[in-house]
Scaffold this motif. Structure first.
Motif, mmCIF file in Angstrom:
data_model
loop_
_atom_site.group_PDB
_atom_site.id
_atom_site.type_symbol
_atom_site.label_atom_id
_atom_site.label_comp_id
_atom_site.label_asym_id
_atom_site.label_seq_id
_atom_site.Cartn_x
_atom_site.Cartn_y
_atom_site.Cartn_z
ATOM 1 N N VAL A 139 -12.567 -16.607 -10.827
ATOM 2 C CA VAL A 139 -12.132 -16.320 -9.461
ATOM 3 C C VAL A 139 -12.665 -14.947 -9.079
ATOM 4 O O VAL A 139 -12.566 -13.993 -9.851
ATOM 5 C CB VAL A 139 -10.588 -16.325 -9.353
ATOM 6 N N ARG A 140 -13.223 -14.872 -7.890
ATOM 7 C CA ARG A 140 -13.727 -13.606 -7.331
ATOM 8 C C ARG A 140 -12.627 -13.016 -6.469
ATOM 9 O O ARG A 140 -12.083 -13.681 -5.587
ATOM 10 C CB ARG A 140 -14.976 -13.891 -6.488
ATOM 11 N N GLU A 141 -12.294 -11.747 -6.718
ATOM 12 C CA GLU A 141 -11.245 -11.077 -5.954
ATOM 13 C C GLU A 141 -11.777 -9.769 -5.389
ATOM 14 O O GLU A 141 -12.432 -9.008 -6.101
ATOM 15 C CB GLU A 141 -10.030 -10.805 -6.840
ATOM 16 N N VAL A 142 -11.507 -9.529 -4.118
ATOM 17 C CA VAL A 142 -11.933 -8.292 -3.471
ATOM 18 C C VAL A 142 -10.780 -7.301 -3.540
ATOM 19 O O VAL A 142 -9.675 -7.585 -3.080
ATOM 20 C CB VAL A 142 -12.352 -8.546 -2.009
ATOM 21 N N ASP A 143 -11.044 -6.155 -4.162
ATOM 22 C CA ASP A 143 -10.055 -5.086 -4.257
ATOM 23 C C ASP A 143 -10.208 -4.216 -3.020
ATOM 24 O O ASP A 143 -11.271 -3.628 -2.805
ATOM 25 C CB ASP A 143 -10.287 -4.248 -5.519
ATOM 26 N N GLU A 144 -9.153 -4.156 -2.215
ATOM 27 C CA GLU A 144 -9.219 -3.365 -0.991
ATOM 28 C C GLU A 144 -9.463 -1.910 -1.330
ATOM 29 O O GLU A 144 -8.914 -1.378 -2.274
ATOM 30 C CB GLU A 144 -7.927 -3.528 -0.194
ATOM 31 N N GLY A 145 -10.306 -1.279 -0.562
ATOM 32 C CA GLY A 145 -10.724 0.096 -0.810
ATOM 33 C C GLY A 145 -9.932 1.077 -0.009
ATOM 34 O O GLY A 145 -8.845 0.765 0.436
ATOM 35 N N PRO A 146 -10.450 2.213 0.229
ATOM 36 C CA PRO A 146 -11.799 2.539 -0.218
ATOM 37 C C PRO A 146 -11.796 2.962 -1.681
ATOM 38 O O PRO A 146 -10.798 3.470 -2.128
ATOM 39 C CB PRO A 146 -12.239 3.658 0.706
ATOM 40 N N PRO A 147 -12.826 2.803 -2.378
ATOM 41 C CA PRO A 147 -13.983 1.979 -2.041
ATOM 42 C C PRO A 147 -13.665 0.511 -2.273
ATOM 43 O O PRO A 147 -12.823 0.156 -3.102
ATOM 44 C CB PRO A 147 -15.060 2.455 -3.019
ATOM 45 N N LEU A 148 -14.338 -0.331 -1.552
ATOM 46 C CA LEU A 148 -14.194 -1.773 -1.686
ATOM 47 C C LEU A 148 -14.882 -2.191 -2.980
ATOM 48 O O LEU A 148 -16.041 -1.853 -3.207
ATOM 49 C CB LEU A 148 -14.864 -2.464 -0.494
ATOM 50 N N ARG A 149 -14.162 -2.896 -3.851
ATOM 51 C CA ARG A 149 -14.747 -3.334 -5.124
ATOM 52 C C ARG A 149 -14.414 -4.801 -5.340
ATOM 53 O O ARG A 149 -13.365 -5.277 -4.932
ATOM 54 C CB ARG A 149 -14.197 -2.522 -6.291
ATOM 55 N N VAL A 150 -15.313 -5.479 -6.024
ATOM 56 C CA VAL A 150 -15.120 -6.892 -6.333
ATOM 57 C C VAL A 150 -14.870 -7.020 -7.828
ATOM 58 O O VAL A 150 -15.570 -6.417 -8.645
ATOM 59 C CB VAL A 150 -16.356 -7.721 -5.931
ATOM 60 N N SER A 151 -13.841 -7.775 -8.166
ATOM 61 C CA SER A 151 -13.573 -8.041 -9.577
ATOM 62 C C SER A 151 -13.544 -9.546 -9.801
ATOM 63 O O SER A 151 -13.422 -10.330 -8.858
ATOM 64 C CB SER A 151 -12.251 -7.403 -10.022
#
Length: 136
Positions: free
Chosen positions: A74-86
């Motif tokens: 599963v791809r999850e977007v970590d709200e930023g800043p900075p924006l990171r994808v885990s």
């Protein structure tokens, strides 16, 4: 096109559907290593890139997309800043852990690792610590 379907059907009959499916996915270069890196827990894209030596960003992205399509990651977007994808494994992806561990144990016992990226690191660690199990 019909020939490929016939070949695929023959492989599924001769080897077994499950084996054909698993090796069509995990038999691709880098895929099993990516899953293995994610077994302990989620990782950011950059961390995955560093953990799998030799993989390009493009290939990592492609393999993660395939694993997500197979519902293993599963791809999850970590709200930023900075924006990171885990990325993290799904329940199905986590279920691969024991099988991958067994394959790793088998490889350590029966396969030679000459030319492997781990060979030099393992030898250096063994020399430095005197530990037969040291290295990657």
């Amino acid at each position: 096109m019909a020939e490929k379907a016939a070949e695929s059907d023959a492989a599924c009959t001769e080897v077994g559907r499950g084996m054909t499916l698993v090796f069509n996915l995990l038999g691709k270069r880098w895929t099993g290593l990516i899953v293995a890196v994610l077994i302990p827990g989620p990782a950011h894209f950059a961390d995955l890139r560093r953990a799998v030596p030799g993989i390009s960003e493009r290939m990592l992205s492609d393999r993660l997309t395939e694993l997500a399509g197979a519902r293993l990651v599963v791809r999850e977007v970590d709200e930023g800043p900075p924006l990171r994808v885990s990325y993290r494994l799904t329940e199905a992806g986590e279920a691969l852990g024991p099988s991958l561990a067994s394959l790793g144990d088998w490889a350590e016992r029966y396969l030679e690792d000459v030319g492997s990226p781990c060979t030099a690191a393992r030898a250096a660690a063994r020399r430095a610590t005197g530990d037969a199990d040291a290295g990657c």
